[in-house]
Design a protein around this motif. Structure first.
Motif, PDB file in Angstrom:
ATOM      1  N   PRO A  67      -8.674  29.087  -0.657  1.00 38.63           N
ATOM      2  CA  PRO A  67      -8.340  27.819   0.003  1.00 38.63           C
ATOM      3  C   PRO A  67      -9.057  26.605  -0.580  1.00 38.63           C
ATOM      4  O   PRO A  67      -8.545  25.500  -0.498  1.00 38.63           O
ATOM      5  CB  PRO A  67      -8.747  28.056   1.461  1.00 38.63           C
ATOM      6  CG  PRO A  67      -8.687  29.532   1.633  1.00 38.63           C
ATOM      7  CD  PRO A  67      -9.087  30.114   0.296  1.00 38.63           C
ATOM      8  N   GLU A  68     -10.226  26.793  -1.182  1.00 37.14           N
ATOM      9  CA  GLU A  68     -10.900  25.644  -1.780  1.00 37.14           C
ATOM     10  C   GLU A  68     -10.255  25.217  -3.090  1.00 37.14           C
ATOM     11  O   GLU A  68     -10.523  24.135  -3.597  1.00 37.14           O
ATOM     12  CB  GLU A  68     -12.403  25.895  -1.963  1.00 37.14           C
ATOM     13  CG  GLU A  68     -12.758  27.113  -2.750  1.00 37.14           C
ATOM     14  CD  GLU A  68     -12.911  28.388  -1.905  1.00 37.14           C
ATOM     15  OE1 GLU A  68     -13.328  29.397  -2.488  1.00 37.14           O
ATOM     16  OE2 GLU A  68     -12.636  28.373  -0.709  1.00 37.14           O
ATOM     17  N   GLU A  69      -9.380  26.068  -3.657  1.00 31.49           N
ATOM     18  CA  GLU A  69      -8.666  25.725  -4.886  1.00 31.49           C
ATOM     19  C   GLU A  69      -7.296  25.120  -4.606  1.00 31.49           C
ATOM     20  O   GLU A  69      -6.874  24.195  -5.287  1.00 31.49           O
ATOM     21  CB  GLU A  69      -8.468  26.972  -5.756  1.00 31.49           C
ATOM     22  CG  GLU A  69      -9.736  27.587  -6.270  1.00 31.49           C
ATOM     23  CD  GLU A  69      -9.485  28.918  -6.949  1.00 31.49           C
ATOM     24  OE1 GLU A  69      -8.353  29.453  -6.865  1.00 31.49           O
ATOM     25  OE2 GLU A  69     -10.420  29.426  -7.579  1.00 31.49           O
ATOM     26  N   VAL A  70      -6.587  25.690  -3.633  1.00 26.64           N
ATOM     27  CA  VAL A  70      -5.216  25.253  -3.331  1.00 26.64           C
ATOM     28  C   VAL A  70      -5.005  25.211  -1.824  1.00 26.64           C
ATOM     29  O   VAL A  70      -5.723  25.843  -1.065  1.00 26.64           O
ATOM     30  CB  VAL A  70      -4.146  26.185  -3.956  1.00 26.64           C
ATOM     31  CG1 VAL A  70      -4.283  26.279  -5.449  1.00 26.64           C
ATOM     32  CG2 VAL A  70      -4.174  27.552  -3.338  1.00 26.64           C
ATOM     33  N   PHE A  71      -3.998  24.468  -1.417  1.00 25.78           N
ATOM     34  CA  PHE A  71      -3.522  24.520  -0.037  1.00 25.78           C
ATOM     35  C   PHE A  71      -2.018  24.321  -0.060  1.00 25.78           C
ATOM     36  O   PHE A  71      -1.458  23.803  -1.025  1.00 25.78           O
ATOM     37  CB  PHE A  71      -4.233  23.492   0.859  1.00 25.78           C
ATOM     38  CG  PHE A  71      -4.006  22.066   0.475  1.00 25.78           C
ATOM     39  CD1 PHE A  71      -2.985  21.332   1.065  1.00 25.78           C
ATOM     40  CD2 PHE A  71      -4.826  21.444  -0.453  1.00 25.78           C
ATOM     41  CE1 PHE A  71      -2.786  20.002   0.717  1.00 25.78           C
ATOM     42  CE2 PHE A  71      -4.641  20.117  -0.793  1.00 25.78           C
ATOM     43  CZ  PHE A  71      -3.622  19.393  -0.214  1.00 25.78           C
ATOM     44  N   CYS A  72      -1.365  24.786   1.000  1.00 25.32           N
ATOM     45  CA  CYS A  72       0.095  24.754   1.029  1.00 25.32           C
ATOM     46  C   CYS A  72       0.617  24.081   2.283  1.00 25.32           C
ATOM     47  O   CYS A  72      -0.041  24.051   3.319  1.00 25.32           O
ATOM     48  CB  CYS A  72       0.658  26.176   0.957  1.00 25.32           C
ATOM     49  SG  CYS A  72       0.474  26.921  -0.671  1.00 25.32           S
ATOM     50  N   ARG A  73       1.816  23.560   2.141  1.00 25.86           N
ATOM     51  CA  ARG A  73       2.560  22.979   3.246  1.00 25.86           C
ATOM     52  C   ARG A  73       3.945  23.617   3.236  1.00 25.86           C
ATOM     53  O   ARG A  73       4.454  24.003   2.188  1.00 25.86           O
ATOM     54  CB  ARG A  73       2.675  21.455   3.103  1.00 25.86           C
ATOM     55  CG  ARG A  73       1.322  20.740   3.046  1.00 25.86           C
ATOM     56  CD  ARG A  73       0.545  20.974   4.321  1.00 25.86           C
ATOM     57  NE  ARG A  73      -0.715  20.261   4.353  1.00 25.86           N
ATOM     58  CZ  ARG A  73      -1.900  20.846   4.363  1.00 25.86           C
ATOM     59  NH1 ARG A  73      -2.004  22.156   4.292  1.00 25.86           N
ATOM     60  NH2 ARG A  73      -2.999  20.130   4.448  1.00 25.86           N
ATOM     61  N   ILE A  74       4.562  23.721   4.405  1.00 27.65           N
ATOM     62  CA  ILE A  74       5.863  24.355   4.535  1.00 27.65           C
ATOM     63  C   ILE A  74       6.846  23.369   5.149  1.00 27.65           C
ATOM     64  O   ILE A  74       6.470  22.559   5.995  1.00 27.65           O
ATOM     65  CB  ILE A  74       5.759  25.650   5.383  1.00 27.65           C
ATOM     66  CG1 ILE A  74       7.062  26.443   5.359  1.00 27.65           C
ATOM     67  CG2 ILE A  74       5.327  25.344   6.798  1.00 27.65           C
ATOM     68  CD1 ILE A  74       6.946  27.836   5.964  1.00 27.65           C
ATOM     69  N   ALA A  75       8.088  23.441   4.701  1.00 33.23           N
ATOM     70  CA  ALA A  75       9.144  22.573   5.231  1.00 33.23           C
ATOM     71  C   ALA A  75      10.468  23.330   5.203  1.00 33.23           C
ATOM     72  O   ALA A  75      10.641  24.266   4.415  1.00 33.23           O
ATOM     73  CB  ALA A  75       9.253  21.294   4.408  1.00 33.23           C
ATOM     74  N   LEU A  76      11.369  22.924   6.051  1.00 35.15           N
ATOM     75  CA  LEU A  76      12.727  23.475   6.055  1.00 35.15           C
ATOM     76  C   LEU A  76      13.675  22.464   5.451  1.00 35.15           C
ATOM     77  O   LEU A  76      13.561  21.265   5.695  1.00 35.15           O
ATOM     78  CB  LEU A  76      13.170  23.806   7.480  1.00 35.15           C
ATOM     79  CG  LEU A  76      12.409  24.915   8.183  1.00 35.15           C
ATOM     80  CD1 LEU A  76      12.893  25.057   9.619  1.00 35.15           C
ATOM     81  CD2 LEU A  76      12.552  26.235   7.446  1.00 35.15           C
ATOM     82  N   SER A  77      14.595  22.967   4.663  1.00 34.08           N
ATOM     83  CA  SER A  77      15.645  22.134   4.082  1.00 34.08           C
ATOM     84  C   SER A  77      16.951  22.906   4.228  1.00 34.08           C
ATOM     85  O   SER A  77      17.242  23.786   3.420  1.00 34.08           O
ATOM     86  CB  SER A  77      15.342  21.845   2.609  1.00 34.08           C
ATOM     87  OG  SER A  77      16.394  21.107   2.034  1.00 34.08           O
TER      88      SER A  77
END
Length: 97
Positions: free
Chosen positions: A47-57
């Motif tokens: 987590p200190e290297e990357v983080f993610c977000r999620i969305a619907l399309s």
């Protein structure tokens, strides 16, 4: 010879573009409807290297992965899954680790 020079310029431009930040997190945060994730689905990154977000399309699930670069989070990749494929791979429940 002109083709070789053109190819070299294109490759140099691509390498430079890879170093540039295509989309900063601050811009994404205000313009893209999304939900925060504590961990990136299917990723072994810390987590200190990357983080993610999620969305619907529509019927697709988009996972946006940001990397910390030069003190500013930058969009590194976007994974697109059909909703049913996402559920089959990662499940339907999300629990915080």
């Amino acid at each position: 010879m002109r083709i070789l020079i053109t190819l070299m310029l294109l490759l140099a431009g691509a390498a430079q573009a890879e170093k540039a930040c295509f989309l900063r997190y601050a811009e994404f945060e205000e313009k893209v409807p999304h939900m925060d994730l504590d961990l990136c689905p299917g990723s072994n990154a810390r987590p200190e290297e990357v983080f993610c977000r999620i969305a619907l399309s529509g019927a697709d699930v988009l996972i946006y992965e940001f990397r910390h670069t030069d003190g500013e989070p930058c969009l590194a990749r976007v994974d697109r899954y059909a909703f049913n494929d996402f559920v089959a791979r990662f499940g339907v429940n999300y629990t915080r680790p």
